[in-house]
Design a protein around this motif. Sequence first.
Motif, PDB file in Angstrom:
ATOM      1  N   ARG A  44       0.819  -1.283   0.057  1.00 56.40           N
ATOM      2  CA  ARG A  44       0.063  -0.043   0.004  1.00 56.40           C
ATOM      3  C   ARG A  44       0.908   1.204  -0.121  1.00 56.40           C
ATOM      4  O   ARG A  44       0.349   2.389  -0.636  1.00 56.40           O
ATOM      5  N   ALA A  45       1.872   1.220   0.718  1.00 57.35           N
ATOM      6  CA  ALA A  45       2.882   2.374   0.643  1.00 57.35           C
ATOM      7  C   ALA A  45       3.443   2.672  -0.528  1.00 57.35           C
ATOM      8  O   ALA A  45       3.885   3.772  -1.223  1.00 57.35           O
ATOM      9  N   ARG A  46       4.038   1.487  -1.300  1.00 56.16           N
ATOM     10  CA  ARG A  46       4.532   1.883  -2.648  1.00 56.16           C
ATOM     11  C   ARG A  46       4.016   0.770  -3.664  1.00 56.16           C
ATOM     12  O   ARG A  46       4.629   0.031  -4.212  1.00 56.16           O
ATOM     13  N   PRO A  47       2.806   0.958  -4.352  1.00 54.45           N
ATOM     14  CA  PRO A  47       2.044   0.212  -5.037  1.00 54.45           C
ATOM     15  C   PRO A  47       2.697   0.201  -6.510  1.00 54.45           C
ATOM     16  O   PRO A  47       2.774  -0.862  -7.260  1.00 54.45           O
ATOM     17  N   LEU A  48       3.212   1.164  -6.902  1.00 56.17           N
ATOM     18  CA  LEU A  48       3.822   1.342  -8.366  1.00 56.17           C
ATOM     19  C   LEU A  48       5.230   0.326  -8.306  1.00 56.17           C
ATOM     20  O   LEU A  48       5.243  -0.300  -9.136  1.00 56.17           O
ATOM     21  N   THR A  49       5.957   0.610  -7.384  1.00 59.05           N
ATOM     22  CA  THR A  49       7.300  -0.100  -7.138  1.00 59.05           C
ATOM     23  C   THR A  49       7.050  -1.470  -7.216  1.00 59.05           C
ATOM     24  O   THR A  49       7.600  -2.360  -7.971  1.00 59.05           O
ATOM     25  N   TYR A  50       6.053  -2.156  -6.313  1.00 59.19           N
ATOM     26  CA  TYR A  50       5.670  -3.562  -6.290  1.00 59.19           C
ATOM     27  C   TYR A  50       5.126  -3.736  -7.524  1.00 59.19           C
ATOM     28  O   TYR A  50       5.202  -5.287  -7.892  1.00 59.19           O
ATOM     29  N   PHE A  51       4.138  -3.201  -8.156  1.00 57.11           N
ATOM     30  CA  PHE A  51       3.802  -3.618  -9.377  1.00 57.11           C
ATOM     31  C   PHE A  51       4.598  -3.962 -10.236  1.00 57.11           C
ATOM     32  O   PHE A  51       4.697  -5.016 -11.250  1.00 57.11           O
ATOM     33  N   PHE A  52       5.684  -2.998 -10.838  1.00 56.41           N
ATOM     34  CA  PHE A  52       6.563  -3.231 -11.686  1.00 56.41           C
ATOM     35  C   PHE A  52       7.621  -4.402 -11.415  1.00 56.41           C
ATOM     36  O   PHE A  52       7.891  -5.185 -12.118  1.00 56.41           O
ATOM     37  N   LEU A  53       7.992  -4.624 -10.152  1.00 58.31           N
ATOM     38  CA  LEU A  53       8.487  -5.729  -9.631  1.00 58.31           C
ATOM     39  C   LEU A  53       7.769  -7.008 -10.088  1.00 58.31           C
ATOM     40  O   LEU A  53       8.524  -8.135 -10.461  1.00 58.31           O
ATOM     41  N   LEU A  54       6.566  -7.141  -9.571  1.00 63.32           N
ATOM     42  CA  LEU A  54       5.813  -8.234  -9.644  1.00 63.32           C
ATOM     43  C   LEU A  54       5.800  -8.489 -11.243  1.00 63.32           C
ATOM     44  O   LEU A  54       5.591  -9.656 -11.583  1.00 63.32           O
ATOM     45  N   ALA A  55       5.265  -7.378 -12.074  1.00 61.45           N
ATOM     46  CA  ALA A  55       4.908  -7.750 -13.365  1.00 61.45           C
ATOM     47  C   ALA A  55       6.430  -8.220 -14.262  1.00 61.45           C
ATOM     48  O   ALA A  55       6.185  -9.429 -14.955  1.00 61.45           O
ATOM     49  N   ASN A  56       7.505  -7.713 -13.812  1.00 65.74           N
ATOM     50  CA  ASN A  56       8.637  -8.216 -14.450  1.00 65.74           C
ATOM     51  C   ASN A  56       8.939  -9.483 -13.917  1.00 65.74           C
ATOM     52  O   ASN A  56       9.253 -10.518 -14.579  1.00 65.74           O
ATOM     53  N   GLY A  57       8.963 -10.117 -12.495  1.00 65.00           N
ATOM     54  CA  GLY A  57       9.147 -11.144 -11.909  1.00 65.00           C
ATOM     55  C   GLY A  57       8.436 -12.320 -12.668  1.00 65.00           C
ATOM     56  O   GLY A  57       9.011 -13.283 -12.943  1.00 65.00           O
ATOM     57  N   LEU A  58       7.195 -11.785 -12.516  1.00 64.45           N
ATOM     58  CA  LEU A  58       6.365 -13.048 -12.864  1.00 64.45           C
ATOM     59  C   LEU A  58       6.456 -13.528 -14.445  1.00 64.45           C
ATOM     60  O   LEU A  58       6.592 -14.619 -14.836  1.00 64.45           O
ATOM     61  N   SER A  59       6.813 -12.346 -15.216  1.00 69.61           N
ATOM     62  CA  SER A  59       6.855 -12.600 -16.745  1.00 69.61           C
ATOM     63  C   SER A  59       8.223 -13.292 -16.900  1.00 69.61           C
ATOM     64  O   SER A  59       8.315 -14.288 -17.911  1.00 69.61           O
ATOM     65  N   TRP A  60       9.261 -12.750 -16.390  1.00 73.25           N
ATOM     66  CA  TRP A  60      10.520 -13.403 -16.555  1.00 73.25           C
ATOM     67  C   TRP A  60      10.780 -14.758 -16.232  1.00 73.25           C
ATOM     68  O   TRP A  60      11.260 -15.554 -16.939  1.00 73.25           O
ATOM     69  N   VAL A  61      10.116 -15.039 -15.024  1.00 71.09           N
ATOM     70  CA  VAL A  61      10.196 -16.535 -14.596  1.00 71.09           C
ATOM     71  C   VAL A  61       9.610 -17.425 -15.654  1.00 71.09           C
ATOM     72  O   VAL A  61       9.920 -18.422 -15.997  1.00 71.09           O
ATOM     73  N   ALA A  62       8.374 -17.071 -16.182  1.00 69.63           N
ATOM     74  CA  ALA A  62       7.509 -17.471 -16.791  1.00 69.63           C
ATOM     75  C   ALA A  62       7.979 -17.826 -18.284  1.00 69.63           C
ATOM     76  O   ALA A  62       8.077 -18.870 -18.972  1.00 69.63           O
TER      77      ALA A  62
END
Length: 306
Positions: free
Chosen positions: A3-21
Amino acid sequence: MARARPLTYFFLLANGLSWVAWLPYILSQNGLGVWDHRFPAILGTTQVLGVLPGAYLGPIGAAFVMTALVDGRTGLRAWTRRLWRWRVGGRWYAITLLSVPAGMLLTGLAFSGGQVAAPSAAALTAFVPMLLFQMITTGLAEEPGWRDFALPRLQSRFSPLRAAFVLGPLWGVWHLPLFLTEWGGYPEASWTRPLAFLTFCVAFNIVMSWVFNRTGQSLPLSMLMHVGVNTFASVMWSEMFPGLDGELALVAMGTGASVAAAVIVVATRGRLGHDPLPPFFSPGHGGTEPSDRQTGADRARTTIDS
């Protein structure tokens, strides 16, 4: 923390999930060749099985998770409503559907020295079905994350132009591992191809931000503009401009997008059509339902755009 840093966590999650897959596709014979496996082609491409699963897990998956964590059910309803926001002025459909092919035709003519061939009947027949297919694959996988989740939040913190310059490179970086696969022309492609692609992403994101803002944050229109480029490039480009190879084609696309972005920046004085009063909710502030003032402003904008 989310909740404090939604954009940072969004970009980390978007990249991490895609790159691993994407890792099996990158290591396979369709990429680096470390894994002795080749992904089968579906509809003429290995990207359906190699790229699409990671694309669905990344931007749209990260946007769903972060919206649920930060804004709860109310935020998810607002996020979903923009996905079905088809009711915009007819001229925006014309701009979205016609400007991309027109711009790419002009750019192709300039970079091919005027050498252009008529597209085949097969390419003309395949264009609309491919556009619709891209809507439910590339468009649906990416745009609910980049434009629906990230862009409004960035524009609530920065100026529209600065927000576009933040999102554009991040959007481009998300694709970078794919340059180690057939998707990016590996192993024939040179190191300049990713740079040309990043230039295109930065410039074209400015164009897409303008369309997103001017259509009242319509996701379908953003999706149409995004997949319009993909479809024209994959179906028409090589047939109409056979002299443009992969490297030069990306340079041409980046140049055309940069010219369009510059015109929009000058014409809008850097505002990119941004309305500081969003139609549904203020992202990152609890995801409240639209107020009467917001609803009235939204109706007025829809009437004007119609």
